[in-house]
Design a protein around this motif. Structure first.
Motif, PDB file in Angstrom:
ATOM      1  N   SER A   1       0.864  -1.160  -0.105  1.00 15.09           N
ATOM      2  CA  SER A   1      -0.199  -0.074   0.060  1.00 15.09           C
ATOM      3  C   SER A   1       0.923   1.199  -0.009  1.00 15.09           C
ATOM      4  N   PHE A   2       2.194   1.282   0.463  1.00 19.05           N
ATOM      5  CA  PHE A   2       3.045   2.374   0.383  1.00 19.05           C
ATOM      6  C   PHE A   2       3.663   2.264  -1.049  1.00 19.05           C
ATOM      7  N   ILE A   3       3.563   1.456  -1.793  1.00 19.84           N
ATOM      8  CA  ILE A   3       4.074   1.632  -3.165  1.00 19.84           C
ATOM      9  C   ILE A   3       3.133   1.789  -4.471  1.00 19.84           C
ATOM     10  N   PRO A   4       2.993   3.304  -4.670  1.00 17.15           N
ATOM     11  CA  PRO A   4       2.135   3.650  -5.542  1.00 17.15           C
ATOM     12  C   PRO A   4       2.278   2.945  -7.024  1.00 17.15           C
ATOM     13  N   ASN A   5       0.944   2.822  -7.537  1.00 15.89           N
ATOM     14  CA  ASN A   5       0.760   2.302  -9.100  1.00 15.89           C
ATOM     15  C   ASN A   5       1.174   0.999  -9.137  1.00 15.89           C
TER      16      ASN A   5
END
Length: 386
Positions: free
Chosen positions: A235-239
């Motif tokens: 969830s902390f890693i966008p895209n």
């Protein structure tokens, strides 16, 4: 003169890119030191308001700082314990699916062969589906996380020191306000923005991981707790985080329940992650990130190459820090904020352009109306007017 200026600008760009490359390589070489320090910095920024609130309620400085450090340390320790237990269970149950993994590999090999891909490439790909290779891959994937979280002594020490030094930061910033106002404002904005982003993302990530875990348990997917933790981290890693989190439960869901379970996993992840990351998170975070989608994706790739898995997780805070130092603190460079994703600033410029365009159109319309009224007058009236 123009050619000389263009040549000078090109040289400066090349020198800046070369310097950035050297800095990135250097940071990667000392990542074992930098990653815990940067993680501690982000944690200290996020926990700073709690320490301030405790001091406002009458707690001594040492007790307030110690309370915050203890809470953060217990959170990290609990996460490490849960991650180790879940990963151990995953490694233990993986041999049970060795035959199914082999069948899946053979089917993929046949499909790739029909597409005309060579046998050497197919065999190299099928080696990655072997249970031992999967364990090695998972160990490497979580290795960066283990290297940081198992170094809790370093993190704890840095957390204590940074939390203690944080009480002097407001005084230092007030002293710099007279001579470096732009830098002070940009750093204060960075702290506020990264705190809002990390706190909101952490809370929503916990909810997201818990809901995914419950859904996977109901559907009977093995290692549901591990995939819930993976969803929390991603969830902390966008895209790209969503796609990294959904692949393992899809594969093992197919092993235990076939296509109905796969469809259930996809729908569950799409609904939960879509609502959290596409509806709730943007409204709560607002313009705190202010990065374009392209730059966000590029930052994930860049920091993942430099620092590994933890670099991908800390990509947004690190990119915001670089923007605060290089762009926000420089009045001449702030004109680039709309280009890198400042939606509010871009909207303001668009509104200015729209207002100017409307004013031009009104002026042209009045000119045309004046010309039309002049043409409509009789010739003698136009002569007298002239």
């Amino acid at each position: 003169m123009t050619t000389l200026a263009a040549s000078h600008r090109g040289t400066m760009i090349l020198v800046a890119l070369a310097a950035a490359t050297v800095v990135a390589v250097g940071m990667g070489m000392i990542s074992s030191i930098l990653v815990p320090v940067l993680l501690t910095l982000v944690l200290t920024i996020c926990a700073h308001p709690v320490r301030v609130a405790l001091e406002r309620w009458g707690f001594p400085h040492g007790l307030a700082t110690g309370s915050v450090v203890l809470v953060v340390f217990l959170f990290l320790a609990g996460f490490v314990v849960a991650l180790v237990i879940a990963f151990t269970q995953f490694v233990g149950m993986l041999p049970q699916y060795a035959g199914q993994l082999a069948d899946l590999g053979s089917k993929i090999g046949e499909w790739l062969g029909k597409l005309g891909i060579g046998q050497d490439q197919i065999q190299a790909l099928l080696k990655g589906i072997d249970p031992n290779s999967i364990v090695d891959f998972a160990t490497g994937l979580f290795g960066g996380l283990f290297n940081v979280t198992t170094s809790l002594i370093v993190v704890l020490t840095m957390l204590i020191l940074m939390a203690a030094d944080a009480m002097y930061v407001p005084t230092i910033l007030r002293q710099l306000l007279g001579t470096h106002q732009e830098l002070v404002v940009s750093l204060a904005a960075y702290a506020s923005n990264v705190r809002r982003y990390m706190v909101v993302t952490t809370m929503l990530g916990i909810v997201q991981g818990a809901l995914n875990t419950v859904a996977l348990v109901i559907m009977g997917v093995p290692a549901a707790v591990l995939w819930g933790l993976l969803a929390f981290l991603c969830s902390f890693i966008p895209n790209v985080g969503y796609f990294l989190a959904i692949i393992p439960p899809i594969v093992f869901g197919f092993f235990v329940g076939g296509w109905p379970t796969v469809i259930g996993v996809i729908i569950t992840y799409a609904v939960i992650n879509g609502v959290v990351q596409s509806i709730i998170q943007p409204k709560v975070v607002g313009n705190a990130v202010a990065l374009s989608q392209s730059l966000t994706f590029l930052s994930v790739l860049f920091w993942a190459v430099v620092f590994g898995p933890m670099g991908a997780i800390l990509a947004i805070p690190l990119t915001l820090l670089a923007r605060a130092i290089l762009v926000d603190s420089d009045p001449d460079a702030r004109k680039w904020r709309p280009a890198i994703g400042d939606i509010a600033e871009a909207r303001r410029l668009i509104m200015q352009d729209d207002a100017a365009a409307k004013a031009v159109r009104r002026a042209r319309r009045r000119a045309r109306e004046a010309g039309a009224s002049l043409e409509a007058q009789p010739s003698e009236d136009r002569a007298s007017t002239g």
